[in-house]
Design an enzyme around this catalytic site. Structure first.
Site, PDB file in Angstrom:
ATOM      1  N   CYS A   1       0.856  -1.192   0.000  1.00  0.00           N
ATOM      2  CA  CYS A   1       0.000   0.000   0.000  1.00  0.00           C
ATOM      3  C   CYS A   1       0.889   1.239   0.000  1.00  0.00           C
ATOM      4  O   CYS A   1       1.908   1.297   0.688  1.00  0.00           O
ATOM      5  CB  CYS A   1      -0.909   0.003   1.224  1.00  0.00           C
TER       6      CYS A   1
ATOM      7  N   CYS B   1       1.090   3.807   5.419  1.00  0.00           N
ATOM      8  CA  CYS B   1       1.885   2.619   5.089  1.00  0.00           C
ATOM      9  C   CYS B   1       3.273   2.970   4.568  1.00  0.00           C
ATOM     10  O   CYS B   1       4.211   2.187   4.730  1.00  0.00           O
ATOM     11  CB  CYS B   1       1.134   1.767   4.069  1.00  0.00           C
TER      12      CYS B   1
END
Length: 378
Positions: free
Chosen positions: A309, A314
């Site tokens: 991601c 992330c």
């Protein structure tokens, strides 16, 4: 305004041209009820996470800060610094959600404000006037969203009244768009299909409102208490009667699996508070299923929420750190999780569009319709 590029089964790939830019469909609209996404998300953030359309609520903005103030400041786009499309809900959902604080009449709905108890009246004309002040790209017609289950008698009465209200909405919007001091003279109007879970009422309503040749059509009154299977059944019943050359919007839906199932059945537009609301409690969506960052097993996990991601959370932070933020009650944890979930939803729609463009949507649908609803085992 709406260009249908291609189809795969019932699923549709399109482009919706508006005064504030082209919307690639299918699309998920990121919900900022009071002109802000809960969790500390700015419009700059929305651009970074690839949001195409922001959705705000007519009733809430009318209550605070007031639509006249937003009009005075140049409309909602200038108010919250956003140059892409905005859709405004009509206030009709509050007919449902504020059931204990309202009375419904033919002329409209009498509310007691959830803020201070102040008496408010909103009918079709008032809703259009407020939305014209806000100068959103797309305005929703004023309707009644009834609770499921409800009686056939009440559903029929409500559906027919919603059609009468829609005629009034269209006439008022045409008047407002012709005024010299209107900010957005190209404001669009979407009608809303109602009829509870009764197939004949839904079909009759859809056939009638399709005659008005509006800019788009929504299916309302679902995801308000019925089983998902009931929702899918109603979509299948209504879809054949929706104009092919207009966008189709399933209001207030839903989970990633709900969205996949609805795209598979011919829907183009979606919105839901679920990704941001869930994120504020640490409940996250990933390409391997659902997870809760508060779980003990993430206490020393150095990996991102979802490997692969590219969201701001992330890219830069670990599961262990984000879990720590929640346990320490630091607002940054909530903000990072909201960014992740909204990025995930926007990426889901991009992957759906890519699958339709590449003519492999059916295999994509079959793979993820189960996986995205399961718990992430990782």
């Amino acid at each position: 305004m709406f260009k249908l590029i291609k189809t795969e089964g019932k699923a549709r790939r399109g482009e919706f041209h508006t005064v504030h830019g082209v919307i690639q469909t299918p699309v998920f609209m990121n919900v900022g009820t009071s002109a802000a996404v809960k969790g500390g998300i700015s419009t700059t953030d929305l651009k970074e996470i690839n949001c195409q359309v922001e959705l705000s609520n007519t009733y809430h903005l009318h209550i605070r800060p007031g639509d006249e103030l937003i009009y005075k400041l140049g409309g909602i786009h200038k108010f919250f610094n956003w140059d892409k499309p905005v859709l405004t809900d009509s206030g009709g959902f509050q007919v449902f959600s504020l059931a204990k604080l309202r009375r419904i009449k033919e002329e409209g709905v009498y509310f007691a404000s959830h803020m201070d108890g102040k008496k408010i009246f909103m009918g079709p004309e008032e809703s259009m006037q407020i939305q014209s002040h806000l100068a959103s790209t797309i305005a929703m017609a004023f309707d009644e969203c009834v609770e499921n289950p409800t009686t056939y008698k009440y559903a029929k009465m409500s559906s027919e009244r919603t059609i009468r209200w829609l005629h009034r909405c269209k006439a008022e919007m045409e008047r407002l768009n012709s005024l010299p001091d209107t900010i957005n003279k190209n404001q669009m109007l979407f009608g809303i299909n109602q009829g509870s879970t009764y197939e004949d009422l839904r079909v009759a309503n859809m056939k009638e409102i399709a005659k008005l040749d509006l800019d788009g059509y929504a299916i309302g009154g679902l995801a308000v208490g019925e089983e998902a299977s009931e929702m899918y059944r109603i979509i299948e019943v209504v879809e054949p009667h929706m104009p092919v050359n207009k966008p189709r919007y399933l209001m207030g839906v839903g989970t990633p699996v709900n969205i996949l199932e609805a795209v598979h059945r011919g829907v183009d537009f979606f919105d839901c508070v679920m990704p941001s609301r869930n994120a504020r409690h640490g409940n996250l969506f990933t390409w391997h299923g659902k997870m809760n960052i508060n779980n003990e097993r993430f206490i020393d996990d150095p990996r991102p929420i979802d490997e692969g991601c590219n969201c701001p959370a992330c890219r830069d932070y670990s599961r262990a750190y984000i879990r720590h933020l929640f346990k320490a009650r630091e607002l940054l944890g909530m903000r990072l999780c909201v960014l992740h979930n909204l990025y995930f939803y926007n990426e889901l729609m991009q992957k759906i569009r890519d699958a339709l463009d590449g003519e492999y949507f059916e295999s994509f649908y079959q793979k993820y319709r189960i996986l995205l609803g399961e718990r992430n085992p990782d």
